[in-house]
Design a protein around this motif. Sequence first.
Motif, PDB file in Angstrom:
ATOM      1  N   ASP A 402      42.768  21.339 -14.711  1.00 57.47           N
ATOM      2  CA  ASP A 402      43.674  20.604 -13.832  1.00 57.47           C
ATOM      3  C   ASP A 402      43.205  19.154 -13.727  1.00 57.47           C
ATOM      4  O   ASP A 402      42.164  18.869 -13.129  1.00 57.47           O
ATOM      5  N   ARG A 404      44.198  16.815 -12.007  1.00 54.45           N
ATOM      6  CA  ARG A 404      44.185  16.247 -10.661  1.00 54.45           C
ATOM      7  C   ARG A 404      42.810  16.336 -10.007  1.00 54.45           C
ATOM      8  O   ARG A 404      42.558  15.674  -9.000  1.00 54.45           O
ATOM      9  N   ALA A 405      41.910  17.144 -10.586  1.00 60.44           N
ATOM     10  CA  ALA A 405      40.575  17.307 -10.009  1.00 60.44           C
ATOM     11  C   ALA A 405      39.589  16.255 -10.490  1.00 60.44           C
ATOM     12  O   ALA A 405      38.436  16.243 -10.045  1.00 60.44           O
ATOM     13  N   GLU A 406      40.032  15.386 -11.384  1.00 58.32           N
ATOM     14  CA  GLU A 406      39.084  14.467 -12.017  1.00 58.32           C
ATOM     15  C   GLU A 406      38.330  13.613 -11.010  1.00 58.32           C
ATOM     16  O   GLU A 406      37.107  13.461 -11.083  1.00 58.32           O
ATOM     17  N   ASN A 408      37.708  14.168  -7.799  1.00 52.41           N
ATOM     18  CA  ASN A 408      36.784  14.952  -6.994  1.00 52.41           C
ATOM     19  C   ASN A 408      35.561  15.384  -7.794  1.00 52.41           C
ATOM     20  O   ASN A 408      34.434  15.349  -7.289  1.00 52.41           O
ATOM     21  N   LEU A 409      35.779  15.805  -9.034  1.00 47.17           N
ATOM     22  CA  LEU A 409      34.654  16.234  -9.852  1.00 47.17           C
ATOM     23  C   LEU A 409      33.743  15.061 -10.207  1.00 47.17           C
ATOM     24  O   LEU A 409      32.515  15.208 -10.249  1.00 47.17           O
ATOM     25  N   SER A 622      38.253  23.345 -11.837  1.00 45.20           N
ATOM     26  CA  SER A 622      39.182  22.229 -11.646  1.00 45.20           C
ATOM     27  C   SER A 622      40.291  22.565 -10.653  1.00 45.20           C
ATOM     28  O   SER A 622      40.951  21.657 -10.131  1.00 45.20           O
ATOM     29  N   GLU A 623      40.521  23.835 -10.398  1.00 45.58           N
ATOM     30  CA  GLU A 623      41.514  24.227  -9.399  1.00 45.58           C
ATOM     31  C   GLU A 623      40.900  24.327  -8.009  1.00 45.58           C
ATOM     32  O   GLU A 623      41.630  24.364  -7.004  1.00 45.58           O
ATOM     33  N   PRO A 625      38.012  22.225  -6.756  1.00 48.48           N
ATOM     34  CA  PRO A 625      36.910  21.252  -6.800  1.00 48.48           C
ATOM     35  C   PRO A 625      36.154  21.118  -5.482  1.00 48.48           C
ATOM     36  O   PRO A 625      34.940  20.936  -5.492  1.00 48.48           O
ATOM     37  N   ASN A 626      36.860  21.229  -4.376  1.00 52.89           N
ATOM     38  CA  ASN A 626      36.185  21.081  -3.082  1.00 52.89           C
ATOM     39  C   ASN A 626      35.303  22.287  -2.777  1.00 52.89           C
ATOM     40  O   ASN A 626      34.199  22.149  -2.230  1.00 52.89           O
ATOM     41  N   ARG A 869      46.284  28.426  -8.522  1.00 52.44           N
ATOM     42  CA  ARG A 869      47.315  27.658  -7.825  1.00 52.44           C
ATOM     43  C   ARG A 869      48.587  28.502  -7.668  1.00 52.44           C
ATOM     44  O   ARG A 869      49.223  28.491  -6.613  1.00 52.44           O
TER      45      ARG A 869
END
Length: 929
Positions: A402, A404-406, A408-409, A622-623, A625-626, A869
């Motif tokens: 995913d 969109r996690a870039e 955060n990672l 990646s789904e 990340p938090n 997700r």
Amino acid sequence: MTMRVPRSTYRIQLNKDFGFRDAARIAGYVARLGATELYLSPILKAAPGSTHGYDVLDHETLNPELGGETGFAELVAAARSHGLGITVDFVPNHMGVGCDGNPYWDDILKHGRASRFAEYFDIDWRYPKETLAGKLLVPVLPEQYGISLERGDITLAWDGAALKIHVGGRKLPLRPSSLPTVLDRCARFLVQAQPKIAEGLRRIAGLCESLVESCKDPDRAAYLASAEAAESGLAELLGGEGAASAFSRALEHLNGVHGDATSFDALDELLRMQVYRLSSWRLALECINYRRFFNVNELAAIRVELAEVFESAHAKLLRLVADGSITAVRLDHIDGLYDPIGYLVQLDTALRRATGKRDTTAPLHLTVEKILAPEERLPKAFVAHGTTGYEFIRVANGIFVDRRAEQNLTSLYRRFTGDHLSFTAHLLQAKRDILGSLLASDATKLSHELERLAEHDRKSRDLTWRSLHDALVEVMAAFAAYRSYVRPNAERTRDDEAMINRAVADALRRNPTAARGPYQFLRSLLLQTNEAVDGAAFAMRFQQTTGPVTAKSLEDTAFYRYTRFIAENEVGSQPERIGVDVEEFHAQNAARATTAPLSLVAGSTHDTKRGEEVRARLAVISELPNTWRRVVLELARNVASFRANVAGEDAPSRCDEYLFYQTLLGAMPFGAAAAQFPALEDRLQGYMLKACREAKTNTSWLNPNEDYERALADFVSGVLGSPTLLAPLLRFSARIDSYGACNALSQVALKMCSPGVPDTYQGSETWHQVLVDPDNRRPVDYVDLCSRLDQLEELGTERLEIAKSLLERFEDGSVKLFLVRELLRLRTEQSNLFAGAYVPLDAGPNSIAFARVQSDEALLCVVPRFSFRVTRGRARWPLGDSWGSQAVDAPELNGSFQNVLTGESLAIRGGARLSDVLRHFPVAVLLRE
């Protein structure tokens, strides 16, 4: 002879413990699984004990450790009896020279430039270092030459047939013209006790003194004949009773006495007379004078561009092709060749002769090991069916990450490790490091040649070696792909020009204070536009070097330094960003369908950094990340007591520690429990040691930091031995298990249904949570796999119930075996359909769908992505109502379709709801009824 068209391949790693007969015994299993080709690692005679076969010693001999001629004949017979073809991995770039037994290399060590094979290897006989002029560097000593000599590491001995230098397990021949020195000394020692032997030794010494070495026939032929006669005479003389032992006692006086430096003078004098120079292995870092495979001293590159070398190297292969034993060829390291395009044309001609084909169709299925950069395409001039599939691995892996996690990672990685460099910056630094260490000799050799060429052009005559060397290093470091393909006749494509121009421009941009002259001169040689200088040979050598530089810097250095998200650190990738868009996946598939429909598509290989399931599990991070951030920080607190301090720094470093957590998560078996951690210790110890040495930051292969490595080993043992501290990771693993498995099953379906020839790496038909070699080359339990296949076939024909039951116990991996079997068999049964068109379909952001269409036949493949997700973590699998109103849009597909995995029928009218397509099983392959 009609070309055999492969439907699917099954890769087998042969070695002394799993040879031709072992492969023959599993031929029935491979056929039952559904693959149509046995895909073998190299089969020719290799270094004793070789675990891979790429260190070929003799192109004319099938590897005796694998079973030799009789064993291979049994394998061919077994393959034929089960309808299997045989694909062989062939090595055109290099041969093994790290042991005795290479007839070409051994002859060169004896005769030097007078050898018939002096031109077979890429040796620089005019090396700038004075003591290497006309000699061959042999970097086999553990210490510097003088230290090794006086320590007794080098001795002279009679082996029953010839005089040899014994060093490090090697027996190196002596130059015939150097024998008088030895024979005369031994004769003086034996004159009283063995006068006849002494007289014979003096006679043979006289013959050797009269030898006149020559590089050209007929003088060369006369010299070699005389040398052979002298050596035969010596063997005959010493064949008598007691003669050899008396001669050996005399030789002992030449080997020196430990502690008496002058006693080694005679041996030193003899060694100086040889055509080779013994040295410490470290000297090869700076001035080795033969081209190697990467930086491996034991693998010397051959000049396959020469007709006599090509014929010698390929004679056995072509005979096996001619008699039908080999039905396809995979070419190793194509980028290492002088002129890959010319070589492939030459090979095509030879294959046509061998197969009797004269028409325009290909004579044999041929693929090349070519690692394409993300924006690169296989050159159109390549006479090959495609690559071995690394580009497919990149997109089939990245599509489940995913994007969109870039952020955060990246934030977690920087916070945890303190590493704020981009991957591009890491790669650039890695290339500079490699060119200054492991491949420094290659860069130095090229820059000396560059300086010599500059002298021939008055416009560049003022350029210094240092400025030219710096320009060469920076341009090599700026190359965006493994190499360009400018031909020796200056023929090139726009892609070649763009690649070279971009590299020069990027190098200048990164070095704003550098003079432009050296860069412009280098560019003129690479594009062969300099009318004053013939730079063709230099351009070819440069192109041969950028590939090893990129491979060692990218795959074997930067991937281990930049550990932000290791699921993306895979061969064929450059993880500056994470994830791949669906559009890129479809574009690659569509291009392959039209330009290379017989290219291999792979999920993992013997060279990948991680197995398919390791990457599939890590993709789920990646789904979440938090959640992953909380897990990592809690783990770090829990295991703090196992960290050590080495020279004021954390051991392991934070980068290495973060790599360990990700690796452990990926390698943990599905359904893992704390009790399984100790079983992982040996594998993870070996992996972490290799990873840290490859990174070359805290320790390295060249200069191991024993204190750091000891602290690292203690950390791994301590953490794995304290499972309660790993509770956060176990909870996270349990939470993502089914979603990682879903990714893995989806990747199988994509590989099997995409354009190309799907390749299954040995053992990967079930869960394959392996790490980089040697971990991924461990023995495969075929008894267990055969038993599992039997069990599947005993389950009956109720596919829906079978699929459901296998999904319930997915942890044992049988569900993957079921999917592989069903889709491999489908590939064969519907070969016409899989040769048809590729049609991308819109299935929304959480799934991937495409159709394969041929006339009235149609197949629909639908797999989920981001299954956590989709389910919001409330169900193990993205099935049925989890999909809500999401649908696949298939405007050209209408009719009744059957799910080949579950047996369910589904009516499609321009599309279908995903809740119907994925009602009971997480991947769907629908065939029009």
